[in-house]
Design an enzyme around this catalytic site. Structure first.
Site, PDB file in Angstrom:
ATOM      1  N   HIS A 104       0.772  -1.049   1.757  1.00 39.32           N
ATOM      2  CA  HIS A 104       0.753   0.033   1.477  1.00 39.32           C
ATOM      3  C   HIS A 104      -0.119  -0.284   0.098  1.00 39.32           C
ATOM      4  O   HIS A 104      -0.756  -1.312  -0.176  1.00 39.32           O
ATOM      5  CB  HIS A 104       1.663   0.952   0.330  1.00 39.32           C
ATOM      6  N   GLY A 105      -1.110   0.923  -0.718  1.00 38.83           N
ATOM      7  CA  GLY A 105      -1.533   0.638  -1.869  1.00 38.83           C
ATOM      8  C   GLY A 105      -3.281   0.200  -1.264  1.00 38.83           C
ATOM      9  O   GLY A 105      -3.213  -1.305  -2.105  1.00 38.83           O
ATOM     10  N   SER A 131      -7.642   5.867  -0.620  1.00 34.23           N
ATOM     11  CA  SER A 131      -8.269   5.884  -1.451  1.00 34.23           C
ATOM     12  C   SER A 131      -9.979   5.660  -0.953  1.00 34.23           C
ATOM     13  O   SER A 131     -10.566   6.491  -0.915  1.00 34.23           O
ATOM     14  CB  SER A 131      -7.260   5.343  -2.668  1.00 34.23           C
ATOM     15  N   ASP A 142      11.115   7.012   3.394  1.00 32.43           N
ATOM     16  CA  ASP A 142      10.401   6.387   1.833  1.00 32.43           C
ATOM     17  C   ASP A 142      11.779   6.006   1.053  1.00 32.43           C
ATOM     18  O   ASP A 142      11.287   7.698   0.440  1.00 32.43           O
ATOM     19  CB  ASP A 142       9.543   6.362   1.964  1.00 32.43           C
ATOM     20  N   GLU A 156      10.433   1.681   3.914  1.00 35.83           N
ATOM     21  CA  GLU A 156      10.368   0.390   2.742  1.00 35.83           C
ATOM     22  C   GLU A 156      11.583  -0.222   1.149  1.00 35.83           C
ATOM     23  O   GLU A 156      12.305   0.274   0.700  1.00 35.83           O
ATOM     24  CB  GLU A 156       9.481   0.982   1.462  1.00 35.83           C
ATOM     25  N   SER A 179       0.283  12.765   5.244  1.00 38.16           N
ATOM     26  CA  SER A 179       1.467  12.229   4.406  1.00 38.16           C
ATOM     27  C   SER A 179       2.445  14.220   4.764  1.00 38.16           C
ATOM     28  O   SER A 179       1.433  14.932   5.207  1.00 38.16           O
ATOM     29  CB  SER A 179       0.755  12.233   2.988  1.00 38.16           C
ATOM     30  N   ASN A 184      -2.385   0.181   4.630  1.00 31.62           N
ATOM     31  CA  ASN A 184      -2.819   1.732   4.804  1.00 31.62           C
ATOM     32  C   ASN A 184      -3.772   1.658   3.262  1.00 31.62           C
ATOM     33  O   ASN A 184      -4.296   0.869   2.481  1.00 31.62           O
ATOM     34  CB  ASN A 184      -1.283   2.040   3.822  1.00 31.62           C
ATOM     35  N   ASP A 232       3.625   8.996   6.614  1.00 34.17           N
ATOM     36  CA  ASP A 232       3.068   8.432   5.605  1.00 34.17           C
ATOM     37  C   ASP A 232       3.928   8.880   4.963  1.00 34.17           C
ATOM     38  O   ASP A 232       4.017  10.331   4.222  1.00 34.17           O
ATOM     39  CB  ASP A 232       1.599   8.344   5.509  1.00 34.17           C
ATOM     40  N   HIS A 233       4.935   7.957   3.962  1.00 34.83           N
ATOM     41  CA  HIS A 233       5.930   7.982   3.310  1.00 34.83           C
ATOM     42  C   HIS A 233       6.980   9.220   3.135  1.00 34.83           C
ATOM     43  O   HIS A 233       6.731  10.594   2.307  1.00 34.83           O
ATOM     44  CB  HIS A 233       5.434   8.747   1.924  1.00 34.83           C
TER      45      HIS A 233
HETATM   46  P1  13P Z   1      -4.348   3.012  -1.133  1.00 33.66           P
HETATM   47  O1  13P Z   1      -3.770   4.340  -2.043  1.00 33.66           O
HETATM   48  O2  13P Z   1      -4.172   2.425  -1.859  1.00 33.66           O
HETATM   49  O3  13P Z   1      -5.010   4.079  -0.096  1.00 33.66           O
HETATM   50  O4  13P Z   1      -2.928   3.496  -0.510  1.00 33.66           O
HETATM   51  C1  13P Z   1      -2.985   4.855   0.906  1.00 33.66           C
HETATM   52  C2  13P Z   1      -1.325   4.275   1.463  1.00 33.66           C
HETATM   53  O5  13P Z   1      -0.714   2.681   0.644  1.00 33.66           O
HETATM   54  C3  13P Z   1      -0.917   5.066   1.811  1.00 33.66           C
HETATM   55  O6  13P Z   1       0.454   5.489   2.294  1.00 33.66           O
HETATM   56  O1  G3H Z   2       0.226   6.883  -0.323  1.00 36.49           O
HETATM   57  C1  G3H Z   2      -0.226   7.983  -0.849  1.00 36.49           C
HETATM   58  C2  G3H Z   2      -1.193   8.474   0.637  1.00 36.49           C
HETATM   59  O2  G3H Z   2      -2.920   7.868   0.130  1.00 36.49           O
HETATM   60  C3  G3H Z   2      -1.758  10.024   0.765  1.00 36.49           C
HETATM   61  O3  G3H Z   2      -1.710  10.949  -0.352  1.00 36.49           O
HETATM   62  O4  G3H Z   2      -0.025  11.852  -0.821  1.00 36.49           O
HETATM   63  O5  G3H Z   2      -2.319  12.401  -1.905  1.00 36.49           O
HETATM   64  O6  G3H Z   2      -1.663  12.889   0.735  1.00 36.49           O
HETATM   65  P1  G3H Z   2      -1.613  12.320  -1.037  1.00 36.49           P
HETATM   66 ZN    ZN Z   3       1.284   4.178   0.537  1.00 35.44          ZN
END
Ligand code: 13P
Ligand code: G3H
Ligand code: ZN
Length: 322
Positions: free
Chosen positions: A224-225, A270, A105, A135, A50, A267, A83-84
Site C-alpha cells: 500500500h501507500g 495519490s 484491514d 494486512e 475505498s 497500490n 480497498d481497506h
Molecule cells: P498512496 O496514497 O501512496 O497512493 O496509496 C494508496 C493506497 O495504498 C490505497 O490503498
Molecule cells: O489508502 C487509501 C486510498 O488512498 C483511498 O483513499 O479513503 O480517500 O478514498 P480514500
Molecule cells: Zn492503502
C-alpha cells in the site's frame, strides 16, 4: 472477458517478476484514464474502491462504471477490489454486490482479533468465489478517515506471517515496510535532501520483505501507500495556486525492485489525484473564462492515462502481460 479475481494475475505476476497496479477509482474520468492505458498497454489491472469512494460516488455507480470498462476492454483482465474494508459488513456488502476481491484491514487490531475477523471474511468470500487481501503491520499516513502518525506506524513482524496466513486462509497479504499513505509520506526530518533540494525518503525495509517471502514462498505480497508523488505535478499544483510544500513519495526504482520480488500488487492513488488536480489547476489559470467541466476533465483524464501508462511500463512491469 468478465470481471476476474486476482488469483491468476498474482500467480503470473509472481512467476514473471512483475506486479499488478491497483488504482483507486472515484469517478468516470479516473476509470477511463486507467483502463484506456491498460487496454493500450495490454495490461491486467485491479480497480479498487475505498469506503470513502463508496460514500462519495455510491456503490452501484462505481460497479456500473467498472462494468462499462470491462465491456470496453474485453481483452484485458480487470478485478474489482474493496480497498481497506473496515469490517465484515462492508466486505460482505461488496462481495454480495459484485466485487471479485476484498481487503479486510484489521491491522489496527490485536494479532488475535485481526486473525478472527480476517478468517470470518475469508470464509464468506471463498464461499462466494471472492478472494481476500489482509494486512499485518501499520502504515503511516491517512486512509479514509484514519490518520496514523509516523511514530505510531510499525513494520510487519516476519515471525507472525506464517501463523496469520495459515489461520486466516487469506489469499494475499499487505505488509508494512516503510511505505505510507497520501502525498506527505515522510516528514522533512525523516529525509535527506539531494543537490536540487528535493527530499529523499528513507529506504524501504527490503530485509523485512525478504524475510516475509522466505517464510511464505510463492505467496503474493501487497504494498500500500506506493505513490511516488511526481514532482512535476507537485510543481504544477504549487505554480497554479496550490500549496503542497515538501510532498514526497516512494522512489519508483524501489517499487520496480519490489515488483521483481514477491510483491504482486502495488497500490497507487495519490499520484492520480495529483495529476488530476495539477492539470485542472493549470487549466483554470490558463483559461479563467472557461466553465464547461468537460473541458478541464478531458486533459485531466489524459494525464491520468499517461501516468498510468508510465507506471505499467516503467514501474510495475505488467505491460504486455494481459
Ligand atoms: P498512496 O496514497 O501512496 O497512493 O496509496 C494508496 C493506497 O495504498 C490505497 O490503498
Ligand atoms: O489508502 C487509501 C486510498 O488512498 C483511498 O483513499 O479513503 O480517500 O478514498 P480514500
Ligand atoms: Zn492503502
Amino acid at each position: 472477458m468478465p470481471l476476474v479475481t486476482t488469483t491468476e494475475m498474482f500467480k503470473k505476476a509472481y512467476e514473471g517478476g512483475y506486479a499488478i497496479g491497483a488504482f483507486n477509482v472515484n469517478n468516470m474520468e479516473i476509470v477511463q484514464g486507467i483502463t484506456e492505458a491498460c487496454r493500450e498497454e495490454k495490461s491486467p489491472v485491479i480497480l479498487q474502491v475505498s469506503k470513502g469512494a463508496r460514500a462519495y460516488a455510491n456503490h452501484t455507480y462505481l460497479v456500473k462504471l467498472v462494468e462499462a470498462a470491462v465491456a470496453e476492454c474485453p481483452e484485458i483482465p480487470i478485478a474489482l477490489h474493496l480497498d481497506h474494508g473496515p469490517d465484515f459488513e462492508t466486505c460482505k456488502s461488496c462481495i454480495d454486490g459484485g466485487f471479485t476481491s476484498v481487503m479486510i484491514d484489521a491491522s489496527s487490531m490485536s494479532f488475535e482479533d485481526n486473525i478472527a475477523v480476517t478468517k470470518k471474511v475469508v470464509e464468506y468470500a471463498h464461499d462466494h468465489g471472492v478472494v481476500v487481501e489482509a494486512e499485518l503491520g501499520t502504515l503511516a499516513g491517512i486512509e479514509d478517515d484514519v490518520k496514523v502518525e509516523a511514530h505510531a506506524a510499525s513494520y510487519t513482524r516476519p515471525e507472525e506471517v506464517e501463523e496469520f496466513v495459515a489461520k486466516t486462509g487469506c489469499d494475499s497479504l499487505a505488509i508494512a515496510i516503510g511505505t505510507s499513505h497520501g502525498a506527505y509520506k515522510f516528514t522533512a526530518a525523516q529525509c535527506t535532501r539531494n543537490e536540487q533540494g528535493i527530499l529523499v525518503p528513507p529506504p524501504l525495509r527490503f530485509d523485512v520483505l525478504e524475510e516475509v517471502s522466505k517464510r511464505l514462498p510463492g505467496f503474493p505480497i501487497v504494498l500500500h501507500g506506493s505513490s511516488s508523488v511526481p514532482q512535476n505535478y507537485v510543481k504544477m499544483i504549487n505554480e497554479n495556486g496550490g500549496k503542497m510544500p515538501d510532498a514526497v513519495g516512494i522512489p519508483e526504482e524501489e517499487l520496480r525492485h519490489a515488483a521483481q520480488l514477491s510483491v504482486c500488487k502495488i497500490n497507487i492513488d495519490s499520484d492520480l489525484r495529483l495529476a488530476m488536480t495539477g492539470t485542472i489547476r493549470a487549466f483554470f489559470n490558463e483559461h479563467p473564462d472557461k466553465f464547461d467541466p468537460r473541458e478541464y476533465l478531458k486533459p485531466a483524464r489524459a494525464n491520468i492515462k499517461d501516468l498510468v501508462r508510465h507506471k505499467l511500463v516503467n514501474v510495475l512491469g505488467c505491460a504486455g502481460k494481459a
